[in-house]
Enzyme design. Sequence first.
Site, PDB file in Angstrom:
ATOM      1  CB  CYS A  11     -12.801 -11.603  10.316  1.00 14.42           C
ATOM      2  SG  CYS A  11     -12.130 -12.250   8.777  1.00 14.42           S
ATOM      3  N   GLY A  37     -14.804  -6.061   8.333  1.00 14.60           N
ATOM      4  CA  GLY A  37     -14.976  -6.952   7.196  1.00 14.60           C
ATOM      5  C   GLY A  37     -16.251  -6.664   6.442  1.00 14.60           C
ATOM      6  CG  ASN A 112     -10.009 -11.479  13.702  1.00 13.14           C
ATOM      7  OD1 ASN A 112      -9.840 -10.763  14.678  1.00 13.14           O
ATOM      8  ND2 ASN A 112      -9.538 -11.151  12.525  1.00 13.14           N
ATOM      9  N   GLY A 113      -8.083 -13.563  11.866  1.00 14.44           N
ATOM     10  CA  GLY A 113      -6.631 -13.650  11.902  1.00 14.44           C
ATOM     11  C   GLY A 113      -6.094 -14.613  10.874  1.00 14.44           C
ATOM     12  CE1 TYR A 253      -7.631   1.547   7.557  1.00 12.45           C
ATOM     13  CE2 TYR A 253      -7.425  -0.833   7.807  1.00 12.45           C
ATOM     14  CZ  TYR A 253      -7.952   0.257   7.150  1.00 12.45           C
ATOM     15  OH  TYR A 253      -8.805   0.072   6.104  1.00 12.45           O
ATOM     16  CB  SER A 295      -8.425   4.894   9.945  1.00 15.45           C
ATOM     17  OG  SER A 295      -8.003   5.151   8.632  1.00 15.45           O
ATOM     18  CG  ASP A 357      -3.698   8.291   5.741  1.00 13.78           C
ATOM     19  OD1 ASP A 357      -4.542   7.870   6.563  1.00 13.78           O
ATOM     20  OD2 ASP A 357      -3.691   7.945   4.549  1.00 13.78           O
ATOM     21  CG  ASP A 358      -4.415   4.954   9.043  1.00 17.44           C
ATOM     22  OD1 ASP A 358      -3.986   3.833   8.774  1.00 17.44           O
ATOM     23  OD2 ASP A 358      -5.292   5.520   8.351  1.00 17.44           O
TER      24      ASP A 358
HETATM   25  P1  AMP Z   1      -2.020   2.403   0.592  1.00 18.31           P
HETATM   26  O1  AMP Z   1      -0.770   3.112   1.050  1.00 18.31           O
HETATM   27  O2  AMP Z   1      -2.557   2.924  -0.683  1.00 18.31           O
HETATM   28  O3  AMP Z   1      -1.853   0.910   0.541  1.00 18.31           O
HETATM   29  O4  AMP Z   1      -3.169   2.683   1.631  1.00 18.31           O
HETATM   30  C1  AMP Z   1      -2.907   2.943   2.960  1.00 18.31           C
HETATM   31  C2  AMP Z   1      -4.214   3.213   3.636  1.00 18.31           C
HETATM   32  O5  AMP Z   1      -4.966   2.005   3.732  1.00 18.31           O
HETATM   33  C3  AMP Z   1      -3.977   3.676   5.064  1.00 18.31           C
HETATM   34  O6  AMP Z   1      -4.148   5.045   5.129  1.00 18.31           O
HETATM   35  C4  AMP Z   1      -5.019   2.977   5.877  1.00 18.31           C
HETATM   36  O7  AMP Z   1      -6.122   3.817   6.097  1.00 18.31           O
HETATM   37  C5  AMP Z   1      -5.424   1.806   5.045  1.00 18.31           C
HETATM   38  N1  AMP Z   1      -4.819   0.545   5.540  1.00 18.31           N
HETATM   39  C6  AMP Z   1      -3.777   0.366   6.357  1.00 18.31           C
HETATM   40  N2  AMP Z   1      -3.543  -0.944   6.561  1.00 18.31           N
HETATM   41  C7  AMP Z   1      -4.462  -1.599   5.859  1.00 18.31           C
HETATM   42  C8  AMP Z   1      -4.764  -2.985   5.664  1.00 18.31           C
HETATM   43  N3  AMP Z   1      -4.055  -3.939   6.248  1.00 18.31           N
HETATM   44  N4  AMP Z   1      -5.804  -3.291   4.857  1.00 18.31           N
HETATM   45  C9  AMP Z   1      -6.542  -2.337   4.265  1.00 18.31           C
HETATM   46  N5  AMP Z   1      -6.314  -1.037   4.412  1.00 18.31           N
HETATM   47  C10 AMP Z   1      -5.285  -0.655   5.186  1.00 18.31           C
END
Ligand code: AMP
Length: 495
Positions: A11, A37, A112-113, A253, A295, A357-358
């Site tokens: 958050c 959030g 937050n957390g 992220y 991201s 991707d991240d």
């Molecule tokens: P998925 O593999 O479909 O669950 O989605 C992964 C993507 O969600 C990543 O590329 C991030 O951009 C994003 N992501 C990573 N960690 C989180 C998280 N804790 N909550 C929401 N989105 C996330």
Amino acid sequence: MYDIHGLNEECGLFGIWNHTESAHLTYMGLQSLQHRGQEGAGIVCSNGQNLIGERGLGLLTEALSQQDLATFQGYQHAIGHVRYATSGNKGIENIQPFLYHFYDMSVGVCHNGNLINAQSLRKELEQQGAIFHSSSDTEVIMHLIRRSKQPTFESALTESLCTIKGGFTFALLTKDALYGAVDPNAIRPLVVGKLQTGEYVIASETCAIDVLGGEFVRDIHAGEYVVINDDGIRVESYTTETTTAISAMEYIYFARPDSTIAGKNVHAVRKMSGKRLAEESPVEDADMVIGVPNSSLSAATGYAEAMNLPYEMGLIKNQYVARTFIQPTQELREQGVRVKLSAVKDIVHGKNIVMVDDSIVRGTTSKRIVRLLKDAGAKSVHVRIASPEFMFPSFYGIDVSTTAELISANKSPEEIKDYIEAESLAYLSVDGLIESIGIDEDVPYHGLCVESFTGDYPAGLYDYEERYFASLSERQKAFLAQNTQYFDKAGNQYV
Ligand code: AMP
């Protein structure tokens, strides 16, 4: 029944003391923290006598109207909160800040957390007669404070902070002071800033200070709390049992690229991780590198620069579709993904693409994007992930608290490559991540919490322990057996 699944995950917090436009500045600060959030938002203000609050569901602009802000006219002190959309209870009763009116004082509190001993504390408190109104952990700290035998609010707060465990930050407001507190590992971030007109603010990220034209004063470190009142500002420690382990997921992220955490700019860290990823896992025959907005764009530029490849805009994100964009049927949901993200056909058609991707959590996003690119005519898609395999759940506030959610808990990179239908797939190494962030090589954990990549939990597991060990997959067990460097000499799973 109270669900152990965290309900107060990632958050955004903001607080300000002694400014005539406290509510408006809080609103602006929260707007810059909106990425943390989107489920709900609220503000609690004080005029030195009374505390009043407003809160609502949805994005900040939906949750709080100009009319709401007008009710805070003449209130100089404020805290505000934006709440992350979790699968937990989405009702208004969980939207923060919470505002409590007691016979002797009023308190606003937001957090937050995730508290990892909230369930047992809650049980104990309920057995002593406490009644909870929400499923939020935030109520737990308020009960602890009010039940404390300590003589002052501040000493009751510090006692309560020593009782709770996990990854957390708190902002609290009374008529006398604004407080901000950070967990004993500094897993979740909180910073202090100063406006040009001299007033102090606290915020989850430095970007909220920047948007107000203020200057960064300092991070609130592990086990510290800050008190801001008419006498000025004071930072204290509530415990000496601290080990800094900042959540690596903040860098990977969550945080905004223009924010700086522990002296490291988030964009620069992501770019460095992309560069390192290129060194570790190059794709030789690629035509271009593209990132998944938003991201992973920084990491994608780092990868492209290191490979001497063009960085292209192969995917466009509609910036106006909120994360909470949920549709009732699978067909509409698929449509929703296309509304949110589009491939730029003329750019990707006939090309060999490196898609950075991240992270991969559940694997559904990567699968959809590879398909999107191939439907747009991409010849090949090589997926590169700017973080290690996300193999272990996190209990410290990032809404990924079960093994079942994690594709890497059960599947190897080779299997995931097949699942997402990519030509190849590679991840950043754990060392690559730690060195890209580069906080400190010589301290325990390198100053970072990388639990989702190593299974090493710096703040322990508490209420989650039994379920965590019971749910370990064969792949997770094999990783833990092979990677003993992440654990202490006694062989504990976490230290
Ligand atoms: P998925 O593999 O479909 O669950 O989605 C992964 C993507 O969600 C990543 O590329 C991030 O951009 C994003 N992501 C990573 N960690 C989180 C998280 N804790 N909550 C929401 N989105 C996330």
